[in-house]
Motif scaffolding. Structure first.
Motif, PDB file in Angstrom:
ATOM      1  N   ALA A  14     -27.412  -7.389  19.986  1.00  0.00           N
ATOM      2  CA  ALA A  14     -26.184  -8.483  19.646  1.00  0.00           C
ATOM      3  C   ALA A  14     -27.176  -9.876  20.139  1.00  0.00           C
ATOM      4  N   ALA A  15     -27.763 -10.509  19.102  1.00  0.00           N
ATOM      5  CA  ALA A  15     -28.450 -11.694  19.444  1.00  0.00           C
ATOM      6  C   ALA A  15     -27.180 -12.608  20.503  1.00  0.00           C
ATOM      7  N   PHE A  16     -27.915 -13.888  21.092  1.00  0.00           N
ATOM      8  CA  PHE A  16     -26.671 -14.849  21.879  1.00  0.00           C
ATOM      9  C   PHE A  16     -26.400 -15.386  20.798  1.00  0.00           C
ATOM     10  N   PHE A  17     -27.528 -15.838  19.754  1.00  0.00           N
ATOM     11  CA  PHE A  17     -26.991 -16.787  18.532  1.00  0.00           C
ATOM     12  C   PHE A  17     -25.873 -16.666  17.655  1.00  0.00           C
ATOM     13  N   VAL A  18     -26.010 -15.257  17.594  1.00  0.00           N
ATOM     14  CA  VAL A  18     -25.032 -15.179  16.481  1.00  0.00           C
ATOM     15  C   VAL A  18     -23.581 -14.874  16.426  1.00  0.00           C
ATOM     16  N   PRO A  19     -22.928 -16.368  16.255  1.00  0.00           N
ATOM     17  CA  PRO A  19     -21.064 -16.369  16.577  1.00  0.00           C
ATOM     18  C   PRO A  19     -20.294 -15.243  16.311  1.00  0.00           C
ATOM     19  N   ALA A  20     -19.225 -14.751  16.815  1.00  0.00           N
ATOM     20  CA  ALA A  20     -18.750 -13.668  16.338  1.00  0.00           C
ATOM     21  C   ALA A  20     -17.426 -14.317  15.796  1.00  0.00           C
ATOM     22  N   TYR A  21     -17.164 -12.706  15.042  1.00  0.00           N
ATOM     23  CA  TYR A  21     -15.607 -13.606  13.553  1.00  0.00           C
ATOM     24  C   TYR A  21     -15.195 -12.259  14.036  1.00  0.00           C
ATOM     25  N   MET A  22     -13.968 -12.055  13.672  1.00  0.00           N
ATOM     26  CA  MET A  22     -12.769 -11.770  13.932  1.00  0.00           C
ATOM     27  C   MET A  22     -12.983 -10.007  12.941  1.00  0.00           C
ATOM     28  N   MET A  23     -12.089  -9.146  12.975  1.00  0.00           N
ATOM     29  CA  MET A  23     -12.432  -7.879  12.655  1.00  0.00           C
ATOM     30  C   MET A  23     -10.941  -7.249  12.751  1.00  0.00           C
ATOM     31  N   MET A  24     -10.757  -6.315  12.015  1.00  0.00           N
ATOM     32  CA  MET A  24      -9.582  -4.937  12.327  1.00  0.00           C
ATOM     33  C   MET A  24     -10.174  -3.675  11.564  1.00  0.00           C
ATOM     34  N   HIS A  25      -9.419  -2.289  11.914  1.00  0.00           N
ATOM     35  CA  HIS A  25     -10.096  -1.546  11.980  1.00  0.00           C
ATOM     36  C   HIS A  25      -8.605  -0.575  11.391  1.00  0.00           C
ATOM     37  N   HIS A  26      -8.074  -0.258   9.908  1.00  0.00           N
ATOM     38  CA  HIS A  26      -6.804   0.161  10.062  1.00  0.00           C
ATOM     39  C   HIS A  26      -6.874   1.773  10.002  1.00  0.00           C
ATOM     40  N   HIS A  27      -8.220   2.407  10.346  1.00  0.00           N
ATOM     41  CA  HIS A  27      -8.568   3.619  10.591  1.00  0.00           C
ATOM     42  C   HIS A  27      -9.439   4.055  11.646  1.00  0.00           C
ATOM     43  N   ARG A  28      -9.593   2.981  12.558  1.00  0.00           N
ATOM     44  CA  ARG A  28     -10.489   3.818  13.568  1.00  0.00           C
ATOM     45  C   ARG A  28     -10.070   2.934  14.760  1.00  0.00           C
ATOM     46  N   ALA A  29     -10.692   3.404  16.113  1.00  0.00           N
ATOM     47  CA  ALA A  29     -10.290   2.472  17.477  1.00  0.00           C
ATOM     48  C   ALA A  29     -12.303   2.805  17.960  1.00  0.00           C
ATOM     49  N   GLU A  30     -11.859   2.056  18.036  1.00  0.00           N
ATOM     50  CA  GLU A  30     -13.517   1.187  19.236  1.00  0.00           C
ATOM     51  C   GLU A  30     -13.465   1.659  20.697  1.00  0.00           C
ATOM     52  N   HIS A  31     -14.239   2.469  21.287  1.00  0.00           N
ATOM     53  CA  HIS A  31     -15.275   2.065  22.372  1.00  0.00           C
ATOM     54  C   HIS A  31     -16.474   2.113  23.025  1.00  0.00           C
ATOM     55  N   TRP A  32     -16.714   0.388  23.467  1.00  0.00           N
ATOM     56  CA  TRP A  32     -17.735  -0.427  23.448  1.00  0.00           C
ATOM     57  C   TRP A  32     -17.996  -0.165  25.361  1.00  0.00           C
ATOM     58  N   ILE A  33     -19.253   0.247  25.134  1.00  0.00           N
ATOM     59  CA  ILE A  33     -19.694   0.118  26.554  1.00  0.00           C
ATOM     60  C   ILE A  33     -21.038  -1.046  26.558  1.00  0.00           C
ATOM     61  N   VAL A  34     -21.303  -1.754  26.918  1.00  0.00           N
ATOM     62  CA  VAL A  34     -22.308  -3.149  27.278  1.00  0.00           C
ATOM     63  C   VAL A  34     -22.862  -2.483  28.798  1.00  0.00           C
ATOM     64  N   VAL A  35     -24.314  -2.115  27.675  1.00  0.00           N
ATOM     65  CA  VAL A  35     -25.552  -1.525  28.655  1.00  0.00           C
ATOM     66  C   VAL A  35     -26.217  -2.514  29.026  1.00  0.00           C
TER      67      VAL A  35
END
Length: 82
Positions: A14-35
């Motif tokens: 993810a580039a630092f200049f890309v703004p965040a946008y809100m999202m939502m998933h009806h059928h999946r959960a996510e697990h994010w690991i910062v490398v």
């Protein structure tokens, strides 16, 4: 009880200049690991700084966003549980 039938793993940048946008998933959960670098993670309007080698879980139906607060690109591993 949730039964996971499929796990999809992706390494993302993810580039630092890309703004965040809100999202939502009806059928999946996510697990994010910062490398590398760090991430500002918003889950249901609560924002947390997640640093390198730390992780965060986003449950099914949670409104969420992810962005890099630094001046370099952030690298993360995203596991999606379907």
């Amino acid at each position: 009880m949730t039964i996971v039938t499929k796990v999809i793993q992706k390494r993302q940048f993810a580039a630092f200049f890309v703004p965040a946008y809100m999202m939502m998933h009806h059928h999946r959960a996510e697990h994010w690991i910062v490398v590398s670098d760090s991430a500002n993670v918003t889950i249901d309007h609560d924002t947390h700084l997640v640093t390198e080698n730390k992780s965060v879980y986003t449950p099914i139906g949670a409104v969420h966003a992810l962005e890099s607060p630094g001046k370099i690109s952030m690298e993360l591993i995203r596991n999606s549980f379907i």
